[in-house]
Design an enzyme around this catalytic site. Structure first.
Site, PDB file in Angstrom:
ATOM      1  N   SER A  13       0.829  -1.211   0.000  1.00 56.18           N
ATOM      2  CA  SER A  13       0.000   0.000   0.000  1.00 56.18           C
ATOM      3  C   SER A  13       0.856   1.251   0.000  1.00 56.18           C
ATOM      4  O   SER A  13       1.957   1.265   0.562  1.00 56.18           O
ATOM      5  CB  SER A  13      -0.889  -0.011   1.256  1.00 56.18           C
ATOM      6  OG  SER A  13      -1.531   1.234   1.444  1.00 56.18           O
ATOM      7  N   LYS A  69       2.234  -3.608   6.504  1.00 53.20           N
ATOM      8  CA  LYS A  69       2.614  -3.573   5.081  1.00 53.20           C
ATOM      9  C   LYS A  69       4.125  -3.324   4.958  1.00 53.20           C
ATOM     10  O   LYS A  69       4.806  -3.942   4.145  1.00 53.20           O
ATOM     11  CB  LYS A  69       1.823  -2.497   4.340  1.00 53.20           C
ATOM     12  CG  LYS A  69       0.340  -2.789   4.205  1.00 53.20           C
ATOM     13  CD  LYS A  69       0.093  -4.129   3.520  1.00 53.20           C
ATOM     14  CE  LYS A  69      -1.376  -4.448   3.381  1.00 53.20           C
ATOM     15  NZ  LYS A  69      -1.623  -5.794   2.801  1.00 53.20           N
ATOM     16  N   TYR A  95      -1.761  -1.148  10.915  1.00 52.79           N
ATOM     17  CA  TYR A  95      -2.061  -1.675   9.571  1.00 52.79           C
ATOM     18  C   TYR A  95      -0.941  -1.306   8.611  1.00 52.79           C
ATOM     19  O   TYR A  95      -0.367  -2.177   7.945  1.00 52.79           O
ATOM     20  CB  TYR A  95      -3.393  -1.119   9.051  1.00 52.79           C
ATOM     21  CG  TYR A  95      -3.497  -1.259   7.556  1.00 52.79           C
ATOM     22  CD1 TYR A  95      -3.231  -0.170   6.715  1.00 52.79           C
ATOM     23  CD2 TYR A  95      -3.778  -2.484   6.971  1.00 52.79           C
ATOM     24  CE1 TYR A  95      -3.273  -0.305   5.346  1.00 52.79           C
ATOM     25  CE2 TYR A  95      -3.820  -2.628   5.599  1.00 52.79           C
ATOM     26  CZ  TYR A  95      -3.562  -1.530   4.791  1.00 52.79           C
ATOM     27  OH  TYR A  95      -3.583  -1.671   3.424  1.00 52.79           O
TER      28      TYR A  95
HETATM   29  C1  WQD Z   1      -9.805   9.200   1.382  1.00 55.84           C
HETATM   30  C2  WQD Z   1     -10.043  10.684   1.660  1.00 55.84           C
HETATM   31  C3  WQD Z   1     -10.400  11.205   3.973  1.00 55.84           C
HETATM   32  C4  WQD Z   1     -14.171   9.081   4.413  1.00 55.84           C
HETATM   33  C5  WQD Z   1      -7.154   4.141   3.197  1.00 55.84           C
HETATM   34  C6  WQD Z   1      -6.051   3.322   3.756  1.00 55.84           C
HETATM   35  C7  WQD Z   1      -5.143   2.874   2.651  1.00 55.84           C
HETATM   36  C8  WQD Z   1      -5.953   2.147   1.613  1.00 55.84           C
HETATM   37  C9  WQD Z   1      -7.089   3.021   1.102  1.00 55.84           C
HETATM   38  C10 WQD Z   1      -5.792  -0.198   2.003  1.00 55.84           C
HETATM   39  C11 WQD Z   1      -9.322  11.164   2.915  1.00 55.84           C
HETATM   40  C12 WQD Z   1     -11.644  11.500   3.148  1.00 55.84           C
HETATM   41  C13 WQD Z   1     -13.003   9.595   3.894  1.00 55.84           C
HETATM   42  C14 WQD Z   1     -15.213   9.946   4.809  1.00 55.84           C
HETATM   43  C15 WQD Z   1     -13.883  11.818   4.113  1.00 55.84           C
HETATM   44  N1  WQD Z   1      -6.465   0.947   2.131  1.00 55.84           N
HETATM   45  N2  WQD Z   1     -12.873  10.947   3.745  1.00 55.84           N
HETATM   46  N3  WQD Z   1     -15.025  11.292   4.634  1.00 55.84           N
HETATM   47  O1  WQD Z   1      -7.462   7.046   4.127  1.00 55.84           O
HETATM   48  O2  WQD Z   1      -6.642   7.603   1.776  1.00 55.84           O
HETATM   49  O3  WQD Z   1      -6.610   5.258   2.560  1.00 55.84           O
HETATM   50  O4  WQD Z   1      -7.869   3.382   2.251  1.00 55.84           O
HETATM   51  O5  WQD Z   1      -4.713  -0.365   1.516  1.00 55.84           O
HETATM   52  O6  WQD Z   1      -4.191   2.017   3.199  1.00 55.84           O
HETATM   53  O7  WQD Z   1      -5.328   4.147   4.626  1.00 55.84           O
HETATM   54  O8  WQD Z   1      -8.782   6.362   2.080  1.00 55.84           O
HETATM   55  O9  WQD Z   1     -11.167   6.505   1.504  1.00 55.84           O
HETATM   56  O10 WQD Z   1     -10.520   6.456   3.954  1.00 55.84           O
HETATM   57  O11 WQD Z   1     -10.067   8.502   2.603  1.00 55.84           O
HETATM   58  O12 WQD Z   1     -13.738  13.031   3.971  1.00 55.84           O
HETATM   59  O13 WQD Z   1     -16.310   9.531   5.294  1.00 55.84           O
HETATM   60  O14 WQD Z   1     -11.438  10.874   1.912  1.00 55.84           O
HETATM   61  O15 WQD Z   1     -10.179  12.244   4.912  1.00 55.84           O
HETATM   62  O16 WQD Z   1      -8.882  12.489   2.660  1.00 55.84           O
HETATM   63  P1  WQD Z   1      -7.339   6.673   2.697  1.00 55.84           P
HETATM   64  P2  WQD Z   1     -10.213   6.894   2.570  1.00 55.84           P
END
Ligand code: WQD
Length: 338
Positions: free
Chosen positions: A125, A154, A150
């Site tokens: 990741s 990785k 997590y």
């Molecule tokens: C994306 C953006 C949030 C939810 C995670 C893991 C990563 C990978 C992908 C496995 C951020 C914003 C989110 C919400 C929001 N997983 N957001 N409201 O955190 O980039 O990555 O998932 O490998 O390892 O860390 O993805 O989709 O959670 O967030 O504003 O209800 O959307 O702040 O900027 P992230 P995400």
């Protein structure tokens, strides 16, 4: 050729099984169904017309892993998805993550290390980079102290593979560092099925749009970006699945430069949360109910991939735009709830 896909009933795993079958590989899945369901097997079969072999057990049971490889000594390659992946849960329950994500990796590598020739693709990741100093992020960017157990699994997982490959010349491995996988197969037979309240942005958006969730909370609009919201590299899950197939082919055809390689897998384009919302509203032709709230602990400002290495050495690049990916996610959500 027979390929083992661990976690093959999961979101990325199931899409990869479909692409492997499309390329004529025989697939055997191991999945403990802790975060997936066996009916995904029928859905994969509906798409490709070929039912993958399937064994349901937990890779933490070392004797079952050994027994599997004794019975399937014709496995030519392994793509390892099976792992826990919820960042927040990992903070609350680190030992679950270190046991589940690392002991299973060790047991698989122990089996592969005893084979005359083994090929292994690891689901890593972009989390390993933390907040990179430079954007877009290349594979040479420093791996920073993990923000969560997590992310640490990785990083440690990559080190375990690297160290094993150093002393096992017959083991050839590639770690694929995913950016943000989103969307669903065009057939809408398979897609993302988060259990409970979605942690990730896209499933939360689609569940809000379909009425399952009241309102999307946008976590912060005071970041140093064009509109104040975080930037991520959202890659269609089918593009990501295809990257696994070309990475595997690279190993099977002995085109790898060394017996351990790392590739970023993203689109190379960053999008802010508000840009994602605008794109979704365009694709779904409806307004999304959202509000801006405070930042989420642990979020980084921006991450998007430099995909030069994957483009040049894998001959792979993402094909789907953000609009396409969100359109497929929305179509999937509507079908699942129909
Ligand atoms: C994306 C953006 C949030 C939810 C995670 C893991 C990563 C990978 C992908 C496995 C951020 C914003 C989110 C919400 C929001 N997983 N957001 N409201 O955190 O980039 O990555 O998932 O490998 O390892 O860390 O993805 O989709 O959670 O967030 O504003 O209800 O959307 O702040 O900027 P992230 P995400």
């Amino acid at each position: 050729m027979k390929i083992l896909v661990t976690g093959g009933l999961g979101f990325i795993g199931s899409h990869t099984v479909v692409e492997l079958q499309n390329k004529g590989y025989e697939v055997v899945i191991i999945d403990n169904c802790s975060n997936s369901s066996a009916d995904v097997l029928d859905r994969i079969t509906k798409i490709t017309g070929i039912k993958p072999l399937f064994e349901q057990f937990d890779l933490r049971e070392k004797n079952k892993v050994q027994d599997f490889f004794n019975r399937h000594n014709d496995v030519s390659g392994v793509i390892h998805f099976a792992a826990s992946k919820a960042v927040g849960e990992s903070v609350e329950n680190p030992l679950l993550y270190y046991e589940n994500n690392l002991s299973t990796l060790v047991y698989l590598l122990q089996q592969l290390s005893s084979k005359s020739s083994a090929h292994f693709i690891f689901s890593s990741s972009c989390t390993v980079y933390g907040q990179a100093d430079e954007l877009p992020i290349t594979e040479n960017a420093p791996v920073k102290a993990a923000e969560s157990p997590y992310g640490n699994t990785k990083q440690i997982g990559e080190e375990i593979i690297r160290d094993t490959c150093k002393v096992t010349s017959d083991l050839n491995a590639i770690s694929l560092r995913y950016f943000n996988p989103i969307g669903a197969h065009p057939s809408s037979e398979i897609g993302e099925l988060p259990i409970g309240v979605p942690q990730n942005l896209i499933p939360y958006i689609t569940q809000t749009a379909i009425g399952l969730r009241e309102q999307l909370s946008v976590f912060g609009d005071d970041y140093p970006t064009s509109d104040g919201t975080c930037i991520r590299d959202y890659i269609h899950v089918v593009d990501l699945a295809k990257a696994h197939v070309v990475a595997l082919q690279r190993l099977l055809e002995h085109k790898n430069v060394s017996n351990y390689e790392v590739f970023n897998v993203g689109t190379g384009t960053g999008s802010t949360v508000l840009e994602v919302i605008q794109s979704f509203e365009k694709m779904s032709n409806q307004k999304l109910n959202y509000k801006i709230v405070g930042r989420r602990e642990g979020d980084i400002t921006a991450a998007y991939a430099d995909t030069t290495k994957a483009n040049n050495e894998l001959g792979w690049q993402a094909k789907s735009s953000l609009d396409d990916s969100l359109g497929s996610a929305w179509k999937w959500e509507q079908k699942v709830r129909s």
